[in-house]
Design an enzyme around this catalytic site. Structure first.
Site, PDB file in Angstrom:
ATOM      1  N   LYS A  71      -9.153 -16.026  22.758  1.00 27.66           N
ATOM      2  CA  LYS A  71      -7.689 -14.810  23.468  1.00 27.66           C
ATOM      3  C   LYS A  71      -7.615 -13.709  22.778  1.00 27.66           C
ATOM      4  O   LYS A  71      -6.754 -13.078  23.560  1.00 27.66           O
ATOM      5  CB  LYS A  71      -6.894 -16.121  22.692  1.00 27.66           C
ATOM      6  CG  LYS A  71      -6.279 -17.980  23.097  1.00 27.66           C
ATOM      7  CD  LYS A  71      -4.940 -18.675  22.960  1.00 27.66           C
ATOM      8  CE  LYS A  71      -5.182 -19.586  23.248  1.00 27.66           C
ATOM      9  NZ  LYS A  71      -4.078 -20.586  22.737  1.00 27.66           N
ATOM     10  N   ASP A 107       2.031 -19.395  25.852  1.00 26.40           N
ATOM     11  CA  ASP A 107       2.033 -20.510  24.039  1.00 26.40           C
ATOM     12  C   ASP A 107       3.666 -19.906  23.780  1.00 26.40           C
ATOM     13  O   ASP A 107       3.866 -21.333  23.125  1.00 26.40           O
ATOM     14  CB  ASP A 107       0.508 -20.340  23.118  1.00 26.40           C
ATOM     15  CG  ASP A 107      -0.497 -20.813  23.886  1.00 26.40           C
ATOM     16  OD1 ASP A 107      -0.002 -21.566  24.488  1.00 26.40           O
ATOM     17  OD2 ASP A 107      -1.387 -20.506  23.065  1.00 26.40           O
TER      18      ASP A 107
HETATM   19  P1  NDP Z   1      -7.408 -20.388  15.853  1.00 23.86           P
HETATM   20  O1  NDP Z   1      -8.669 -20.527  15.054  1.00 23.86           O
HETATM   21  O2  NDP Z   1      -7.077 -18.814  15.714  1.00 23.86           O
HETATM   22  O3  NDP Z   1      -7.183 -20.668  13.464  1.00 23.86           O
HETATM   23  C1  NDP Z   1      -7.194 -21.761  13.476  1.00 23.86           C
HETATM   24  C2  NDP Z   1      -5.984 -22.087  12.011  1.00 23.86           C
HETATM   25  O4  NDP Z   1      -6.150 -23.484  11.569  1.00 23.86           O
HETATM   26  C3  NDP Z   1      -6.633 -21.491  11.039  1.00 23.86           C
HETATM   27  O5  NDP Z   1      -5.045 -20.577  10.563  1.00 23.86           O
HETATM   28  C4  NDP Z   1      -7.642 -21.617   9.910  1.00 23.86           C
HETATM   29  O6  NDP Z   1      -7.130 -21.275   8.614  1.00 23.86           O
HETATM   30  C5  NDP Z   1      -7.020 -22.873  10.163  1.00 23.86           C
HETATM   31  N1  NDP Z   1      -8.152 -23.684   9.565  1.00 23.86           N
HETATM   32  C6  NDP Z   1      -9.426 -24.228  10.100  1.00 23.86           C
HETATM   33  N2  NDP Z   1     -10.569 -25.062   9.533  1.00 23.86           N
HETATM   34  C7  NDP Z   1      -8.990 -25.116   8.749  1.00 23.86           C
HETATM   35  C8  NDP Z   1      -9.760 -25.519   6.789  1.00 23.86           C
HETATM   36  N3  NDP Z   1     -10.860 -26.762   7.499  1.00 23.86           N
HETATM   37  N4  NDP Z   1      -9.068 -26.345   6.497  1.00 23.86           N
HETATM   38  C9  NDP Z   1      -7.925 -25.394   6.493  1.00 23.86           C
HETATM   39  N5  NDP Z   1      -7.096 -24.578   7.400  1.00 23.86           N
HETATM   40  C10 NDP Z   1      -7.859 -24.678   8.482  1.00 23.86           C
HETATM   41  O7  NDP Z   1      -6.535 -21.487  16.770  1.00 23.86           O
HETATM   42  P2  NDP Z   1      -5.795 -21.712  17.470  1.00 23.86           P
HETATM   43  O8  NDP Z   1      -5.098 -20.953  16.376  1.00 23.86           O
HETATM   44  O9  NDP Z   1      -5.822 -21.521  18.488  1.00 23.86           O
HETATM   45  O10 NDP Z   1      -5.221 -23.204  17.578  1.00 23.86           O
HETATM   46  C11 NDP Z   1      -4.973 -23.717  16.589  1.00 23.86           C
HETATM   47  C12 NDP Z   1      -4.438 -25.346  16.501  1.00 23.86           C
HETATM   48  O11 NDP Z   1      -3.733 -25.378  17.881  1.00 23.86           O
HETATM   49  C13 NDP Z   1      -5.474 -25.583  18.163  1.00 23.86           C
HETATM   50  O12 NDP Z   1      -5.751 -27.517  17.386  1.00 23.86           O
HETATM   51  C14 NDP Z   1      -5.217 -25.333  18.724  1.00 23.86           C
HETATM   52  O13 NDP Z   1      -5.982 -26.546  19.866  1.00 23.86           O
HETATM   53  C15 NDP Z   1      -3.916 -26.073  18.838  1.00 23.86           C
HETATM   54  N6  NDP Z   1      -2.803 -25.803  19.945  1.00 23.86           N
HETATM   55  C16 NDP Z   1      -2.379 -25.915  20.761  1.00 23.86           C
HETATM   56  C17 NDP Z   1      -2.175 -25.812  21.625  1.00 23.86           C
HETATM   57  C18 NDP Z   1      -0.862 -27.068  22.345  1.00 23.86           C
HETATM   58  O14 NDP Z   1       0.024 -26.846  23.556  1.00 23.86           O
HETATM   59  N7  NDP Z   1      -0.932 -27.939  21.735  1.00 23.86           N
HETATM   60  C19 NDP Z   1      -1.989 -24.338  22.130  1.00 23.86           C
HETATM   61  C20 NDP Z   1      -3.003 -23.181  21.329  1.00 23.86           C
HETATM   62  C21 NDP Z   1      -3.172 -23.679  20.444  1.00 23.86           C
HETATM   63  P3  NDP Z   1      -8.030 -19.493   8.817  1.00 23.86           P
HETATM   64  O15 NDP Z   1      -7.244 -18.597   9.253  1.00 23.86           O
HETATM   65  O16 NDP Z   1      -7.905 -19.722   6.422  1.00 23.86           O
HETATM   66  O17 NDP Z   1      -9.341 -19.959   9.158  1.00 23.86           O
END
Ligand code: NDP
Length: 280
Positions: A71, A107
């Site tokens: 993205k 989004d």
């Molecule tokens: P990103 O990869 O950009 O961000 C992931 C986030 O999750 C970060 O804040 C990361 O923290 C955190 N994270 C991942 N693993 C862990 C862990 N083990 N412990 C703690 N924190 C963790 O993903 P997106 O922001 O693009 O997407 C996030 C979620 O939202 C996804 O599940 C996606 O499918 C969902 N989503 C749903 C949509 C919908 O229409 N329903 C639309 C867009 C997204 P850190 O920064 O510390 O790595």
């Protein structure tokens, strides 16, 4: 019967992984309902091929969606983009006009509409805990601020990333929690999970709701077959909660409108999703 002609526009979801995505289900249901001459497919795409995929789709009259992990990269490949892309630094929808690639981040509007559907009114004045600081969290933050919430506390595993989000979007109403201790005993009207925690079966919960003060409502951006662990943890405590399916539908409906210049049929998309999840 729906006829797909040789002039059909091809719309594709570009990302990696894409197997779990339900976007083809809702978009093809919307195409069937509206009789538009197009097809929507998922294409697994590595970053080095993103530009070629986007150019080929747009040159052939189509467009598509962008998902994890492209993205942010996609923004650099656009000729023109919306304010939502500029403010979030992320693009999830693209299409072509006169050979140029246009992009939006639906989004933002998708979350806004899903939240209103859930609340039944504007979120104006709410105190919000936003867990996560990735691309989805940025879209959520823009929508919440535009809709007049009172304040947002961002909690993320990496505090630096949360601080970067505040620098990009921020303002006086946004603060970063330094640790999980910062949220203990605090009261929130709304808690939003915008991390990816909950996709994996063994994932821990984004936050322990039982260790906090009062929580009014919970929204999880994650969706899966059945209830997500975070929604279940909220409901076990008597807190009303909704998973990410409604946001998926709403962002998809806005994307449909960008491609076809007519609103996506939300009810049809909702039914298609329910049928797919129930029949799995
Ligand atoms: P990103 O990869 O950009 O961000 C992931 C986030 O999750 C970060 O804040 C990361 O923290 C955190 N994270 C991942 N693993 C862990 C862990 N083990 N412990 C703690 N924190 C963790 O993903 P997106 O922001 O693009 O997407 C996030 C979620 O939202 C996804 O599940 C996606 O499918 C969902 N989503 C749903 C949509 C919908 O229409 N329903 C639309 C867009 C997204 P850190 O920064 O510390 O790595």
């Amino acid at each position: 019967m729906r006829v797909i002609t040789s002039n059909a526009r091809i719309l594709a979801l570009l990302g990696n992984p894409i197997d779990h995505s339900l976007s083809p289900v809702i978009q093809n249901a919307a195409l069937r309902e509206t009789g538009m001459d197009g097809v929507y497919v998922s294409l697994r795409c590595e970053e080095q091929y993103l530009m070629q995929f986007m150019h080929s789709l747009v040159r052939s009259g189509g467009g598509g969606n962008i998902t994890i992990p492209h993205k942010e990269k996609a923004v650099s490949l656009l000729d023109e983009y919306s304010e939502a892309v500029e403010r979030t630094g992320a693009c999830n929808t693209f299409w072509g006009i006169d050979g140029k690639i246009y992009g939006d981040n639906t989004d933002v509007e998708g979350f806004r509409r899903a939240l209103r559907y859930f609340l039944g009114e504007s979120p104006k004045g709410l105190k919000v805990l936003l867990v996560g600081a990735g691309g989805a969290a940025r879209a959520v933050l823009v929508a919440l601020l535009d809709d007049g919430v009172e304040d947002v506390l961002i909690l993320n595993r990496s505090t630096e990333r949360a601080q970067a989000v505040v620098r990009l979007i921020g303002g006086e109403r946004v603060r970063v929690a330094e640790s999980y201790l910062d949220i203990r005993d605090n009261n929130f009207d709304l808690v939003v999970n915008a991390t990816s925690l909950g996709i994996g079966l063994e994932d821990k919960l984004p936050v322990d709701l039982s260790n906090m003060g009062s929580v009014g409502l919970v929204m999880d951006l994650v969706y899966r077959t059945g209830t997500t662990p975070f929604v279940k943890s909220a409901e076990d405590l008597g807190i009303r909660a909704m998973d990410g399916r409604e946001m998926l539908i709403q962002q998809g409906s806005v994307a449909f409108e960008r491609w076809w210049k007519k609103p996506g049929p939300v009810e049809i998309m909702r039914c298609a999703l329910v049928d797919t999840v129930t029949n799995k």
